[in-house]
Write an enzyme that holds these catalytic residues in place. Structure first.
Site, PDB file in Angstrom:
ATOM      1  CB  CYS A  47      -6.822  -0.269   5.136  1.00  0.00           C
ATOM      2  SG  CYS A  47      -5.058  -0.873   5.004  1.00  0.00           S
ATOM      3  CG  HIS A  64      -1.949  -0.737   1.354  1.00  0.00           C
ATOM      4  ND1 HIS A  64      -3.096  -0.946   1.836  1.00  0.00           N
ATOM      5  CD2 HIS A  64      -1.960  -2.345   0.600  1.00  0.00           C
ATOM      6  CE1 HIS A  64      -3.899  -1.948   1.639  1.00  0.00           C
ATOM      7  NE2 HIS A  64      -3.177  -2.650   0.922  1.00  0.00           N
ATOM      8  CD  GLU A 119      -2.062   4.400   3.030  1.00  0.00           C
ATOM      9  OE1 GLU A 119      -1.784   3.583   1.928  1.00  0.00           O
ATOM     10  OE2 GLU A 119      -3.259   4.073   3.575  1.00  0.00           O
ATOM     11  CB  CYS A 151      -2.285   1.688   6.142  1.00  0.00           C
ATOM     12  SG  CYS A 151      -1.697   0.938   4.705  1.00  0.00           S
TER      13      CYS A 151
END
EC number: 3.5.4.33
Length: 144
Positions: A76, A45, A47, A79
């Site tokens: 999410c 992801h 992040e 993260c």
């Protein structure tokens, strides 16, 4: 947030999410977009990629204390957990994510009082622009 939007636009075939980590002095430490499709890594992801890169160049290793994470979409749970563990001081995000968001929508991991570290959170920054980028990606006329 404009920098994170520009980074998100570079995501190619992946969901256009961009993340930028700034030092306490406001210097960009790292920027990333989702790399899940490019790498085949479900944890890639924006992040997490940005946090990993920032930790490599930050003077205090993995502890990103007082740094700022700017991300185009609400993080999410994975993260949000990484944000807390990295000790990021501030999280700024654009669009809310009611299906998977863990910074206030579905869950609020980063502000859970049971955790030792809780960053400041600023939400809805350039929300319309961030949401439009996602809507464009997921539009029914999109051939992906």
């Amino acid at each position: 947030m404009r920098r994170a939007l520009a980074v998100a636009a570079e995501s190619g075939s992946d969901v256009p999410i961009g993340a930028v980590v700034y030092s306490p002095d406001g210097i960009e430490l790292a920027a990333a977009h989702n790399l899940r499709e490019a790498t085949g890594d479900p944890t890639a992801h924006a992040e997490l990629v940005a946090l990993r890169r920032a930790a490599e160049v930050h003077g205090d290793g993995w502890r990103l204390s007082d740094c700022v994470l700017v991300v185009t979409v609400e993080p999410c749970t994975m993260c949000a957990g990484a944000i807390t563990l990295s000790r990021i001081g501030t999280v700024v995000f654009g669009a809310w994510e009611p299906k998977t968001g863990a910074v206030g929508s579905l869950w609020d991991v980063v502000r859970d009082r049971r955790l030792a570290h809780r960053p400041q959170v600023y939400s809805g920054v350039l929300e319309a622009e961030c949401a439009a980028l996602l809507r464009g990606f997921f539009s029914p006329t999109d051939s992906r």
